[in-house]
Design a protein around this motif. Structure first.
Motif, PDB file in Angstrom:
ATOM      1  N   ALA A  80      33.680  34.454  40.805  1.00  0.00           N
ATOM      2  CA  ALA A  80      33.124  35.660  40.180  1.00  0.00           C
ATOM      3  C   ALA A  80      33.063  36.806  41.181  1.00  0.00           C
ATOM      4  O   ALA A  80      33.383  37.953  40.851  1.00  0.00           O
ATOM      5  N   THR A  81      32.665  36.478  42.415  1.00  0.00           N
ATOM      6  CA  THR A  81      32.587  37.513  43.449  1.00  0.00           C
ATOM      7  C   THR A  81      33.962  38.100  43.735  1.00  0.00           C
ATOM      8  O   THR A  81      34.118  39.320  43.879  1.00  0.00           O
ATOM      9  N   ALA A  82      34.963  37.228  43.788  1.00  0.00           N
ATOM     10  CA  ALA A  82      36.327  37.693  44.043  1.00  0.00           C
ATOM     11  C   ALA A  82      36.830  38.572  42.905  1.00  0.00           C
ATOM     12  O   ALA A  82      37.494  39.593  43.130  1.00  0.00           O
ATOM     13  N   GLU A  83      36.503  38.193  41.655  1.00  0.00           N
ATOM     14  CA  GLU A  83      36.944  38.983  40.498  1.00  0.00           C
ATOM     15  C   GLU A  83      36.292  40.367  40.512  1.00  0.00           C
ATOM     16  O   GLU A  83      36.943  41.379  40.243  1.00  0.00           O
ATOM     17  N   LYS A  97      38.172  43.975  40.839  1.00  0.00           N
ATOM     18  CA  LYS A  97      38.001  45.064  39.887  1.00  0.00           C
ATOM     19  C   LYS A  97      37.539  46.343  40.589  1.00  0.00           C
ATOM     20  O   LYS A  97      38.002  47.442  40.264  1.00  0.00           O
ATOM     21  N   LYS A  98      36.617  46.187  41.538  1.00  0.00           N
ATOM     22  CA  LYS A  98      36.151  47.354  42.283  1.00  0.00           C
ATOM     23  C   LYS A  98      37.290  47.972  43.076  1.00  0.00           C
ATOM     24  O   LYS A  98      37.435  49.206  43.126  1.00  0.00           O
ATOM     25  N   ALA A  99      38.100  47.106  43.684  1.00  0.00           N
ATOM     26  CA  ALA A  99      39.228  47.607  44.471  1.00  0.00           C
ATOM     27  C   ALA A  99      40.231  48.330  43.571  1.00  0.00           C
ATOM     28  O   ALA A  99      40.755  49.396  43.924  1.00  0.00           O
ATOM     29  N   ALA A 100      40.473  47.755  42.375  1.00  0.00           N
ATOM     30  CA  ALA A 100      41.407  48.390  41.442  1.00  0.00           C
ATOM     31  C   ALA A 100      40.875  49.744  40.985  1.00  0.00           C
ATOM     32  O   ALA A 100      41.621  50.730  40.895  1.00  0.00           O
ATOM     33  N   ALA A 101      39.557  49.787  40.689  1.00  0.00           N
ATOM     34  CA  ALA A 101      38.955  51.053  40.262  1.00  0.00           C
ATOM     35  C   ALA A 101      39.010  52.095  41.372  1.00  0.00           C
ATOM     36  O   ALA A 101      39.289  53.274  41.135  1.00  0.00           O
ATOM     37  N   ALA A 102      38.751  51.627  42.608  1.00  0.00           N
ATOM     38  CA  ALA A 102      38.792  52.554  43.745  1.00  0.00           C
ATOM     39  C   ALA A 102      40.206  53.092  43.955  1.00  0.00           C
ATOM     40  O   ALA A 102      40.402  54.281  44.214  1.00  0.00           O
TER      41      ALA A 102
END
Length: 238
Positions: free
Chosen positions: A103-106, A110-115
């Motif tokens: 879950a932490t990796a997902e 997602k945060k990295a993709a949004a950034a």
């Protein structure tokens, strides 16, 4: 009379001794297992006979051995159950840790993709605003875009046809001879709109200026849509 009495006493003693010997032999035989070797079957002397194990003692020994075996089996089962529970707990802990890591990796992905998306959006050049030519063609096209945003019907041909008839494309045109002029509110602009009509049908986002070519077209089209359905239905004075 006394002598015979003494002999009988001896006879009794012999008899008693014989019986005792036979009894000891019987006890000895009862303690020798079936199929024993000659050495194992050797008679036990009379003095050893009293040490023979009683049936109660044998039974107690058997019960004690069975109890020990049962206890050992229970201990083994308990130990196995404890080990199984410990392993199950370890497996559950490992599964929970794996789920948390996943879950932490997902979330991190997602945060990295949004950034990255935000970074790309910030780096992308802003869309250049649409420009229009400062002539009749450009005024009509800009008016049509504004009309589309406000759901005002009309086409390029409908606007162009009415503009040419009303003002020949002159945004400063003014009618000083019709009834409106006689009433002090002459028609003005590309589509010859009087001030009260312009005030009532002016569209926000356009200059509040009756002579402004785009504001004049949009207000006239808005009025025509309300009265005739669309500027395309207008073929004469309106």
């Amino acid at each position: 009379m006394s002598a015979p009495s003494i002999r009988m006493t001896k006879a009794r003693k012999v008899s008693i001794a014989g019986i005792a010997t036979a009894g000891a032999a019987a006890i000895t035989l009862s303690l020798v297992p079936a199929g024993a070797t000659p050495a194992e079957a050797a008679p036990v002397n009379a003095k050893a006979a009293p040490a023979a194990v009683s049936a109660e003692a044998v039974q107690a020994a058997v019960l004690s051995t069975g109890a020990d075996a049962q206890k050992s089996s229970l201990d083994t089962q308990v130990q196995a159950a404890v080990e199984k529970a410990v392993q199950a707990k370890a497996d559950t802990k490992n599964a929970a840790e794996a789920a948390v890591k996943k879950a932490t990796a997902e979330v991190a992905a997602k945060k990295a993709a949004a950034a990255n998306a935000a970074k790309k959006a910030a780096a992308a050049p802003a869309a250049a605003p649409k420009t229009y030519a400062n002539n009749l063609d450009g005024w009509i096209r800009e008016a049509l875009d504004i009309m589309d945003k406000h759901d005002i019907p009309g086409t390029y041909n409908g606007l162009h046809r009415n503009i040419i008839r009303e003002s020949s494309g002159n945004p400063r045109a003014i009618n000083n001879w019709d009834i409106n002029a006689q009433n002090g509110i002459p028609s003005k602009g590309l589509l010859q709109v009087i001030q009260p009509t312009f005030n009532a049908y002016h569209v926000k986002g356009t200059p509040f200026d009756l002579y402004h070519p785009v504001a004049n077209i949009v207000a006239a089209a808005n009025y025509a849509a309300d009265r005739y359905g669309t500027i395309d239905n207008v073929f004469g004075a309106y």
